[in-house]
Structure formats: structure tokens, C-alpha cells
Design a protein around this motif. Sequence first.
Motif, PDB file in Angstrom:
ATOM      1  N   GLU A 107       0.824  -1.213   0.000  1.00 60.50           N
ATOM      2  CA  GLU A 107       0.000   0.000   0.000  1.00 60.50           C
ATOM      3  C   GLU A 107       0.858   1.263   0.000  1.00 60.50           C
ATOM      4  O   GLU A 107       0.558   2.227  -0.715  1.00 60.50           O
ATOM      5  N   LYS A 108       1.916   1.290   0.796  1.00 58.78           N
ATOM      6  CA  LYS A 108       2.817   2.448   0.812  1.00 58.78           C
ATOM      7  C   LYS A 108       3.446   2.659  -0.561  1.00 58.78           C
ATOM      8  O   LYS A 108       3.574   3.786  -1.035  1.00 58.78           O
ATOM      9  N   SER A 109       3.840   1.560  -1.191  1.00 63.42           N
ATOM     10  CA  SER A 109       4.450   1.651  -2.518  1.00 63.42           C
ATOM     11  C   SER A 109       3.463   2.211  -3.533  1.00 63.42           C
ATOM     12  O   SER A 109       3.795   3.104  -4.317  1.00 63.42           O
ATOM     13  N   MET A 110       2.236   1.692  -3.533  1.00 64.26           N
ATOM     14  CA  MET A 110       1.221   2.150  -4.485  1.00 64.26           C
ATOM     15  C   MET A 110       0.896   3.626  -4.272  1.00 64.26           C
ATOM     16  O   MET A 110       0.783   4.391  -5.225  1.00 64.26           O
ATOM     17  N   GLU A 111       0.748   3.998  -3.015  1.00 64.14           N
ATOM     18  CA  GLU A 111       0.431   5.394  -2.708  1.00 64.14           C
ATOM     19  C   GLU A 111       1.540   6.317  -3.207  1.00 64.14           C
ATOM     20  O   GLU A 111       1.283   7.340  -3.825  1.00 64.14           O
ATOM     21  N   HIS A 112       2.765   5.944  -2.945  1.00 63.19           N
ATOM     22  CA  HIS A 112       3.895   6.791  -3.331  1.00 63.19           C
ATOM     23  C   HIS A 112       4.045   6.883  -4.854  1.00 63.19           C
ATOM     24  O   HIS A 112       4.285   7.960  -5.395  1.00 63.19           O
ATOM     25  N   LEU A 113       3.885   5.765  -5.539  1.00 67.09           N
ATOM     26  CA  LEU A 113       4.158   5.723  -6.975  1.00 67.09           C
ATOM     27  C   LEU A 113       2.993   6.182  -7.844  1.00 67.09           C
ATOM     28  O   LEU A 113       3.209   6.780  -8.899  1.00 67.09           O
ATOM     29  N   PHE A 114       1.762   5.911  -7.416  1.00 65.81           N
ATOM     30  CA  PHE A 114       0.631   6.146  -8.309  1.00 65.81           C
ATOM     31  C   PHE A 114      -0.396   7.155  -7.832  1.00 65.81           C
ATOM     32  O   PHE A 114      -1.276   7.522  -8.592  1.00 65.81           O
ATOM     33  N   ARG A 115      -0.321   7.630  -6.633  1.00 68.80           N
ATOM     34  CA  ARG A 115      -1.336   8.577  -6.159  1.00 68.80           C
ATOM     35  C   ARG A 115      -0.879  10.017  -6.273  1.00 68.80           C
ATOM     36  O   ARG A 115      -1.387  10.890  -5.609  1.00 68.80           O
ATOM     37  N   ARG A 116       0.026  10.265  -7.152  1.00 71.30           N
ATOM     38  CA  ARG A 116       0.520  11.639  -7.312  1.00 71.30           C
ATOM     39  C   ARG A 116      -0.559  12.568  -7.839  1.00 71.30           C
ATOM     40  O   ARG A 116      -0.564  13.752  -7.556  1.00 71.30           O
ATOM     41  N   TRP A 117      -1.514  12.017  -8.589  1.00 64.58           N
ATOM     42  CA  TRP A 117      -2.584  12.854  -9.128  1.00 64.58           C
ATOM     43  C   TRP A 117      -3.460  13.370  -8.000  1.00 64.58           C
ATOM     44  O   TRP A 117      -3.878  14.517  -8.010  1.00 64.58           O
ATOM     45  N   GLU A 118      -3.732  12.541  -7.017  1.00 66.51           N
ATOM     46  CA  GLU A 118      -4.534  12.973  -5.880  1.00 66.51           C
ATOM     47  C   GLU A 118      -3.816  14.055  -5.097  1.00 66.51           C
ATOM     48  O   GLU A 118      -4.424  14.998  -4.634  1.00 66.51           O
ATOM     49  N   LYS A 119      -2.511  13.929  -4.946  1.00 70.80           N
ATOM     50  CA  LYS A 119      -1.723  14.914  -4.204  1.00 70.80           C
ATOM     51  C   LYS A 119      -1.752  16.261  -4.916  1.00 70.80           C
ATOM     52  O   LYS A 119      -1.823  17.299  -4.294  1.00 70.80           O
ATOM     53  N   GLU A 120      -1.702  16.223  -6.262  1.00 67.66           N
ATOM     54  CA  GLU A 120      -1.705  17.474  -7.029  1.00 67.66           C
ATOM     55  C   GLU A 120      -3.031  18.208  -6.900  1.00 67.66           C
ATOM     56  O   GLU A 120      -3.086  19.421  -6.908  1.00 67.66           O
ATOM     57  N   GLU A 121      -4.141  17.460  -6.772  1.00 71.67           N
ATOM     58  CA  GLU A 121      -5.461  18.070  -6.686  1.00 71.67           C
ATOM     59  C   GLU A 121      -5.759  18.615  -5.298  1.00 71.67           C
ATOM     60  O   GLU A 121      -6.578  19.514  -5.148  1.00 71.67           O
ATOM     61  N   SER A 122      -5.124  18.067  -4.276  1.00 70.54           N
ATOM     62  CA  SER A 122      -5.398  18.522  -2.918  1.00 70.54           C
ATOM     63  C   SER A 122      -4.632  19.808  -2.635  1.00 70.54           C
ATOM     64  O   SER A 122      -3.714  20.180  -3.340  1.00 70.54           O
ATOM     65  N   SER A 123      -5.020  20.473  -1.571  1.00 70.82           N
ATOM     66  CA  SER A 123      -4.339  21.718  -1.201  1.00 70.82           C
ATOM     67  C   SER A 123      -3.109  21.452  -0.349  1.00 70.82           C
ATOM     68  O   SER A 123      -2.381  22.377  -0.022  1.00 70.82           O
ATOM     69  N   GLU A 124      -2.908  20.188   0.050  1.00 63.64           N
ATOM     70  CA  GLU A 124      -1.751  19.862   0.867  1.00 63.64           C
ATOM     71  C   GLU A 124      -0.478  19.969   0.031  1.00 63.64           C
ATOM     72  O   GLU A 124      -0.485  19.669  -1.146  1.00 63.64           O
ATOM     73  N   PRO A 125       0.609  20.382   0.652  1.00 62.28           N
ATOM     74  CA  PRO A 125       1.863  20.392  -0.096  1.00 62.28           C
ATOM     75  C   PRO A 125       2.263  18.967  -0.466  1.00 62.28           C
ATOM     76  O   PRO A 125       2.060  18.038   0.305  1.00 62.28           O
ATOM     77  N   THR A 126       2.806  18.805  -1.654  1.00 60.74           N
ATOM     78  CA  THR A 126       3.194  17.467  -2.089  1.00 60.74           C
ATOM     79  C   THR A 126       4.530  17.086  -1.476  1.00 60.74           C
ATOM     80  O   THR A 126       5.365  17.923  -1.191  1.00 60.74           O
ATOM     81  N   SER A 127       4.687  15.797  -1.265  1.00 62.09           N
ATOM     82  CA  SER A 127       5.963  15.299  -0.764  1.00 62.09           C
ATOM     83  C   SER A 127       6.937  15.192  -1.926  1.00 62.09           C
ATOM     84  O   SER A 127       6.655  15.660  -3.012  1.00 62.09           O
ATOM     85  N   SER A 128       8.007  14.522  -1.712  1.00 66.39           N
ATOM     86  CA  SER A 128       9.003  14.393  -2.774  1.00 66.39           C
ATOM     87  C   SER A 128       8.406  13.691  -3.982  1.00 66.39           C
ATOM     88  O   SER A 128       7.497  12.894  -3.853  1.00 66.39           O
ATOM     89  N   PRO A 129       8.921  13.981  -5.181  1.00 70.84           N
ATOM     90  CA  PRO A 129       8.432  13.312  -6.374  1.00 70.84           C
ATOM     91  C   PRO A 129       8.556  11.809  -6.240  1.00 70.84           C
ATOM     92  O   PRO A 129       9.459  11.321  -5.560  1.00 70.84           O
ATOM     93  N   PRO A 130       7.652  11.030  -6.875  1.00 71.53           N
ATOM     94  CA  PRO A 130       7.633   9.596  -6.669  1.00 71.53           C
ATOM     95  C   PRO A 130       8.875   8.881  -7.152  1.00 71.53           C
ATOM     96  O   PRO A 130       9.197   7.813  -6.673  1.00 71.53           O
ATOM     97  N   PHE A 131       9.608   9.450  -8.084  1.00 70.63           N
ATOM     98  CA  PHE A 131      10.718   8.725  -8.661  1.00 70.63           C
ATOM     99  C   PHE A 131      12.077   9.285  -8.246  1.00 70.63           C
ATOM    100  O   PHE A 131      13.053   9.157  -8.943  1.00 70.63           O
ATOM    101  N   ASN A 132      12.143   9.921  -7.065  1.00 71.61           N
ATOM    102  CA  ASN A 132      13.448  10.323  -6.545  1.00 71.61           C
ATOM    103  C   ASN A 132      14.232   9.079  -6.197  1.00 71.61           C
ATOM    104  O   ASN A 132      13.687   8.139  -5.660  1.00 71.61           O
ATOM    105  N   GLN A 133      15.523   9.099  -6.469  1.00 74.38           N
ATOM    106  CA  GLN A 133      16.347   7.916  -6.221  1.00 74.38           C
ATOM    107  C   GLN A 133      16.933   7.940  -4.835  1.00 74.38           C
ATOM    108  O   GLN A 133      17.163   8.860  -4.213  1.00 74.38           O
TER     109      GLN A 133
END
Length: 133
Positions: A107-133
Motif C-alpha cells: 500500500e505504501k508503494s502504491m500510494e507513493h508511486l501512483f497517487r501523485r494525481w490525488e496529491k496534485e489536486e489537494s491543497s496539501e503540499p506534495t511530498s518528494s516526487p515519486p521517482f526520486n532515487q
Amino acid sequence: QEVMIRDGGLEWVTIAEAGNNPEPIRALVSRRLLEDESRLDKEPTLLIATGKGKVRAGIFSRQHLLTSGLECSTALPVVRDAKKRKMNVIMVDPNVHGDRLGMVTFEKSMEHLFRRWEKEESSEPTSSPPFNQ
């Protein structure tokens, strides 16, 4: 995993730091996505996840691996085919913290990798980009 990394053009991406665990949660991701994250919106992406147990990213059966080899017991043929088809590959490692925490890790992996669209729509600040190494 080394053969899949080489043949599939994959790199490890950290999802969450280790905390009290011996290893961080990571996923193998196509270098193509690391170079241009927008490919996730434009191109097909193959998600590979192993089942519950002690197997790690891209390995479907340790016993089968020992007796039958790489081709039939790992995701290697699928990864090679995806690369030929110019598909992105994301391979999660749900058992990194043991099979008892597999679903939480998944679940943590899915949220981090694929829920970026939800983060962009919310007013909360986004965390680091999903593909940071």
C-alpha cells in the motif's frame, strides 16, 4: 534482480526510509520514468508485484528458481518483453519487511508511486516526487 535491472533498464527508487527495519521500502522503476515522469501519463506501464511470502521483487518462487532457472521463476521474460514494447516497468518489493507486513508495504508503494494525481489536486503540499532515487 541484477539481470532484470540490466536487461530491463531498471533502477531502485526509495519509497520510504527503513526506520526500525533493516532495509528501506524500494521499487525497481524504468530509467525512462526517472528521466521523464510524465511518461506515466502518456505510455503504458507494467506493474509487477510478487505474492505473499519471502520472495523479493521480481522473483515468483525461490524453490522454482533453484530448480528451474531464471526464465520461468522470475519476471525476467516479462520485463524484457515490456522493454521491447517500450512500456514502463514498475516492480514493487512488498516483502522487504517480511510477509507479515507485505500488504502495508504494498500500500505504501502504491500510494507513493501512483497517487501523485490525488496529491496534485489537494491543497496539501506534495511530498518528494515519486521517482526520486
